[in-house]
Enzyme design. Structure first.
Site, short mmCIF file in Angstrom:
data_model
loop_
_atom_site.label_atom_id
_atom_site.label_comp_id
_atom_site.label_asym_id
_atom_site.label_seq_id
_atom_site.Cartn_x
_atom_site.Cartn_y
_atom_site.Cartn_z
N HIS A 90 -8.11 -1.51 -43.76
CA HIS A 90 -7.67 -1.92 -45.09
C HIS A 90 -8.86 -2.05 -46.05
O HIS A 90 -9.94 -1.52 -45.77
CB HIS A 90 -6.82 -3.18 -45.01
CG HIS A 90 -5.78 -3.09 -43.93
ND1 HIS A 90 -4.67 -2.28 -44.02
CD2 HIS A 90 -5.73 -3.65 -42.69
CE1 HIS A 90 -3.95 -2.36 -42.90
NE2 HIS A 90 -4.58 -3.17 -42.07
N GLU A 141 -6.88 -9.99 -43.56
CA GLU A 141 -7.33 -9.04 -42.55
C GLU A 141 -8.49 -8.19 -43.09
O GLU A 141 -9.44 -7.89 -42.36
CB GLU A 141 -6.18 -8.13 -42.13
CG GLU A 141 -6.54 -7.14 -41.05
CD GLU A 141 -5.39 -6.21 -40.70
OE1 GLU A 141 -5.60 -5.34 -39.83
OE2 GLU A 141 -4.30 -6.34 -41.30
N HIS A 172 -9.25 -4.02 -36.72
CA HIS A 172 -8.05 -4.63 -37.31
C HIS A 172 -7.80 -6.01 -36.71
O HIS A 172 -8.45 -6.43 -35.74
CB HIS A 172 -6.82 -3.75 -37.06
CG HIS A 172 -6.81 -2.49 -37.86
ND1 HIS A 172 -6.24 -2.41 -39.11
CD2 HIS A 172 -7.31 -1.26 -37.59
CE1 HIS A 172 -6.39 -1.18 -39.58
NE2 HIS A 172 -7.04 -0.47 -38.67
N GLU A 224 -7.09 -4.32 -32.31
CA GLU A 224 -6.49 -5.48 -32.96
C GLU A 224 -7.10 -6.69 -32.28
O GLU A 224 -6.79 -7.00 -31.13
CB GLU A 224 -4.97 -5.46 -32.78
CG GLU A 224 -4.27 -4.26 -33.40
CD GLU A 224 -4.08 -4.37 -34.90
OE1 GLU A 224 -4.46 -5.42 -35.47
OE2 GLU A 224 -3.55 -3.41 -35.50
#
Length: 323
Positions: free
Chosen positions: A111, A148, A204, A286
């Protein structure tokens, strides 16, 4: 993200050696993972793909991502806006010598903090080979508002510093404000490809339901469609992912996901543009679930983020040295 999809991948064959995660889990949490209840993922964040996820649980280490609690996380939407102009990806000044001298590593911070101000731009559709998805998404956040995108940049910078000290040349796909949003997920893959990276990783954090805890590593499935052909990198990416997962649990103490992956820590997916379009060994991680209070306490700790960077670095070093 949903993890239910019509075309689950067949599990990849296990390598005959014991994976680093198997050894690490045996040392840290013997027998505990086998008793965990595996939940269906409820939402999520992190990965580069919105929509239905097509995931296959591998039998050796961590698991997969979901979509943020209230915002998509992924790869695509409207084709009306131009793609962001990419400044040169941030490159490292590697140490004069070290075990990674001559190696190139691309780090993709998931992101971008500026995505919130560019909803139209990140919603445009890009082609990921198997279908079209959002250019990028905003990602998720903790309940207290730690995003995030902030987390991924912080861990990426820490990881970059560690790898540079070992002599690696390191490139980031973006550095927060450069570009101001994105880049799109297809561009993120291209940066690694054009750098001829020896290893690439996308950082992430998940956005699943409270009570869902743990990290997971996402591996590319075998995809041959459109511009996507992961067949040459499936085996090497699986090796990279296993090594990162094993070292991550060892260094951070964070367990493999208890809600996806059957406690293994590895999931294979075919719906993420950042993996589908990669021509170099690449995985996603993640690092934890931002919506769970226990995981959130770790993810918001600078000391723990340093451990996360160290665990990932150790995995990459192990992969590049084949040891």
């Amino acid at each position: 993200m949903s993890y239910v999809g019509p075309d689950f991948d067949p599990p990849q064959p296990r390598r005959p050696r014991r994976s680093p995660l198997t050894v690490a889990v045996a040392a840290l949490v013997p027998g505990a993972l086998l008793g965990w209840v595996v939940y269906e993922a409820v939402g999520g964040s992190g990965g580069d793909g919105g929509g239905a996820a097509q995931a296959t649980v591998r039998t050796s280490a961590a698991a997969t991502s979901g979509a943020p609690a209230s915002s998509p996380t992924g790869d695509d939407k409207n084709p009306s806006s131009p793609a962001p102009t990419l400044a040169s990806p941030t490159s490292s000044a590697p140490a004069a010598s070290g075990p990674l001298k001559g190696k190139v590593v691309v780090i993709d911070p998931g992101h971008n903090p500026g995505n919130f101000q560019h909803a139209t731009e990140i919603a445009r559709k890009v082609d990921i080979g198997t279908n079209k998805k959002e250019c990028d998404t905003t990602g998720t956040s903790t309940n207290a508002g730690y995003t995030e995108a902030q987390f991924t940049l912080d861990v990426s910078h820490r990881l970059k510093t560690l790898l540079e000290k070992l002599g690696a040349t390191v490139k980031l796909t973006h550095d927060g404000n450069s570009p101001a949003w994105g880049p799109c997920v297809d561009q993120r893959a291209q940066i690694g490809n054009q750098a001829h990276a020896d290893a690439a990783i996308s950082i992430h954090a998940d956005g699943s339901a409270a009570g869902n805890r743990g990290f997971h590593v996402i591996l590319p499935g075998s995809v041959h469609a459109g511009a996507a052909d992961t067949r040459p990198i499936v085996t090497s990416s699986a090796d990279l992912g296993e090594r990162i997962a094993g070292n991550f649990v060892r260094v951070t103490g964070e367990p493999p996901s208890n809600y996806i992956g059957d406690g293994t820590g590895l999931v294979t997916r075919k719906d993420l543009g950042g993996l589908n379009l990669s021509t170099v060994p690449k995985v996603f991680i993640e690092c934890g679930n931002m919506r769970d209070s226990k995981d959130a306490a770790l993810l918001t700790s600078g000391a723990w983020r340093q451990k996360a960077a160290q665990g990932i670095s150790d995995g990459i070093v192990s992969f590049l040295h084949g040891s």
